[in-house]
Design an enzyme around this catalytic site. Structure first.
Site, short mmCIF file in Angstrom:
data_model
loop_
_atom_site.label_atom_id
_atom_site.label_comp_id
_atom_site.label_asym_id
_atom_site.label_seq_id
_atom_site.Cartn_x
_atom_site.Cartn_y
_atom_site.Cartn_z
N ARG A 28 0.83 -1.22 0.00
CA ARG A 28 0.00 0.00 0.00
C ARG A 28 0.86 1.26 0.00
NH1 ARG A 28 -3.93 -1.60 4.83
NH2 ARG A 28 -5.05 -3.34 3.91
N ARG A 32 -3.27 6.46 1.43
CA ARG A 32 -3.83 7.61 2.14
C ARG A 32 -2.88 8.30 3.09
NH1 ARG A 32 -9.19 5.03 4.56
NH2 ARG A 32 -7.81 3.22 4.68
N ARG A 41 -7.20 11.53 -5.12
CA ARG A 41 -8.47 10.83 -4.93
C ARG A 41 -9.63 11.82 -4.90
NH1 ARG A 41 -10.47 6.00 -0.86
NH2 ARG A 41 -12.67 6.51 -0.98
N ASP A 78 -7.20 -2.64 -6.77
CA ASP A 78 -7.82 -3.25 -5.59
C ASP A 78 -7.87 -4.75 -5.78
OD1 ASP A 78 -9.40 -2.47 -3.01
OD2 ASP A 78 -10.57 -4.08 -3.96
N TYR A 154 -14.65 -12.21 0.74
CA TYR A 154 -15.44 -11.03 0.43
C TYR A 154 -16.69 -11.38 -0.38
CZ TYR A 154 -11.72 -7.91 2.06
OH TYR A 154 -10.81 -7.24 2.83
#
Length: 364
Positions: A28, A32, A41, A78, A154
Site C-alpha cells: 500500500r 492515504r 483521490r 484493488d 469477500y
C-alpha cells in the site's frame, strides 16, 4: 516497447541473486498516508473513480517514488476487481470499506460464477502499461491479485468481516460449494495475472490476506491448494522475454511456512509475527527469497525508533547471499499494508535505514 531497467535490485533479490543492498518496497505504498494521494483521490471523486482511471492510477502509483528511493512500484488497484468483473457489484462507501451488491451465498449464485471476460478488466491492464511507460525503467513494476480464498471471503460475506461466519459456515457445511467458488477464482486470478504480465508487470504477487483465519487442515485444503492452482497456470516470462518472479503473501501464515515453502513461487512474504531468522532456516533448500516483515505500527514511533526496528529486522535475517550463483536473499517490506495514519517523514527514515544498514551488513 518499454525503457531498459535501470534498477534491478528488487528483481535480483527475487531471483536469489546477490545485491549491493536489501531492496525495499511497501505494501500500500501508494495510499492515504500521502497528502498527494488524498488530493488525487479527491479529484477522482471516489476510490473506484481513481482505480478505473488510467491517468489517475498512474499518477498515484508514481507518487511514493517521487518522495522515496524505493526499489519497486506496485500497481495501484484493488484486490476485488476480479469478483467485480464477475458481476457482483463492487462499491466503496466512505469509511466503510468494500461492499458487494450481490454476495454469493446460495447454490444458484455459486453455479452462476464463471471466469470473467478479461476485457471487463481492461482498465487494469491499460494502467499497467501506462505505469510501466511512465516509470521509464526507473524500477520494476509489480502486478497483483487477491488469492482465491481471500476473494471468496469477500464474495460470500459481501464485505469485510470480523468472524467470517458466512464463509466458514459454507466451508464446513457445503464444502462442495466452497471448492467450486475457489476453483473459479483460481482460474480467474491466473488469467488476470497473466494479462497483467502481458501488459508489462515484471513481477506478480498473490495476496492471501485472510488465509490466517483458517484452521489447520482447512488452510491447506481451501487456501494453499488454490494458490498453488494459480501459480501452476502463470506464464513464466513477460513480453520482453524476461522471467517474472511470483510472490505469495499470507497474513497469519507463519504456522504453515514449511508447507508454503513447497509452493512453485520465487518469494514468500511474511507478516510481523514471524522471526526472519527462523523463517530463513525453515525454507533453507527451498530456493525461496523472503519478503517482510516490519510491524506497520512501528512507523508511528519516532524516526530513531523506526530506524532501530528496521535494523533489527535486517539483523534477524542476517547477511544475505553475496557471491556468485544464488543463495538466501531478503526483500524488505512491512508485515502488512502501511497505515493511513503513518507520518510520511517516518517512511523516509525507514528507507534510509534499510538501504544504509543493509550495505553495512554486506561489508561485515
Amino acid at each position: 516497447m518499454f525503457a531498459p531497467l535501470q534498477n534491478d535490485t528488487f528483481l535480483r533479490a527475487c531471483r536469489r541473486q546477490a545485491t549491493d543492498y536489501t531492496p525495499l518496497w511497501l505494501m500500500r505504498q501508494a495510499g492515504r498516508y500521502l497528502p498527494e494521494y488524498v488530493a488525487t483521490r479527491a479529484k477522482a471523486g471516489s476510490f473506484m473513480g481513481l482505480a478505473t482511471n488510467v491517468d489517475y492510477a498512474t499518477e498515484v502509483t508514481l507518487q511514493p517514488l517521487a518522495r522515496y528511493p524505493l526499489d519497486a512500484a506496485i500497481l495501484f488497484s484493488d484486490i476485488l476487481t476480479v469478483p467485480d468483473a464477475m458481476g457482483l457489484g463492487l462499491s466503496f462507501a466512505q469509511g466503510e470499506g468494500p461492499r458487494f451488491d450481490a454476495p454469493v451465498r446460495s447454490e444458484a449464485a455459486v453455479a452462476r460464477l464463471a471466469v470473467p471476460d478479461m476485457e471487463r478488466l481492461r482498465y487494469v491492464f491499460d494502467a499497467v502499461a501506462s505505469i510501466r511507460r511512465a516509470l521509464a525503467g526507473r524500477v520494476p513494476l509489480i502486478g497483483f491479485s487477491g488469492s482465491p480464498w481471500t476473494l471468496a471471503c469477500y464474495m460470500v460475506e459481501g464485505q469485510g468481516s470480523d468472524d467470517y461466519r458466512r464463509v466458514k459456515t459454507m466451508l464446513y457445511a457445503r464444502p462442495d460449494l466452497m471448492h467450486r467458488i475457489l476453483a473459479v477464482n483460481a482460474d480467474a486470478v491466473a488469467a488476470y495475472l497473466n494479462a497483467q504480465i502481458d501488459a508489462g508487470a515484471q513481477a506478480v504477487m498473490v495476496f492471501d490476506s485472510w488465509g490466517g483465519v483458517l484452521a489447520d487442515g482447512a488452510f491447506q485444503a481451501f487456501s494453499l491448494a488454490y494458490t498453488a492452482r494459480v501459480l501452476a497456470q502463470l506464464q513464466r516470462t513477460g513480453p520482453d522475454g524476461q522471467d517474472v518472479p511470483r510472490i505469495v503473501f499470507t497474513k497469519g501464515g507463519g504456522p504453515w511456512l514449511a508447507a508454503m515453502a513447497d509452493l512453485d513461487c520465487e518469494v514468500l512474504g511474511l507478516d510481523w509475527t514471524v522471526d526472519l531468522g527462523a523463517a530463513r532456516a525453515c525454507v533453507d533448500g527451498a530456493d525461496k527469497a523472503l519478503q517482510g516483515n516490519l510491524d506497520p505500527a512501528v512507523l508511528f514511533a519516532p524516526p530513531a525508533v523506526v530506524q532501530a526496528e528496521a535494523r533489527r529486522v535486517l539483523d534477524r535475517f542476517g547477511t544475505p547471499h553475496t557471491g556468485a550463483g544464488s543463495g538466501p536473499t531478503h526483500i524488505f517490506n512491512l508485515g502488512h499494508g502501511i497505515s493511513q495514519y503513518t507520518p510520511p517523514d517516518h517512511v523516509a527514515a525507514l528507507v534510509e535505514a534499510v538501504h544504509g544498514h543493509s550495505r553495512k551488513l554486506r561489508q561485515a
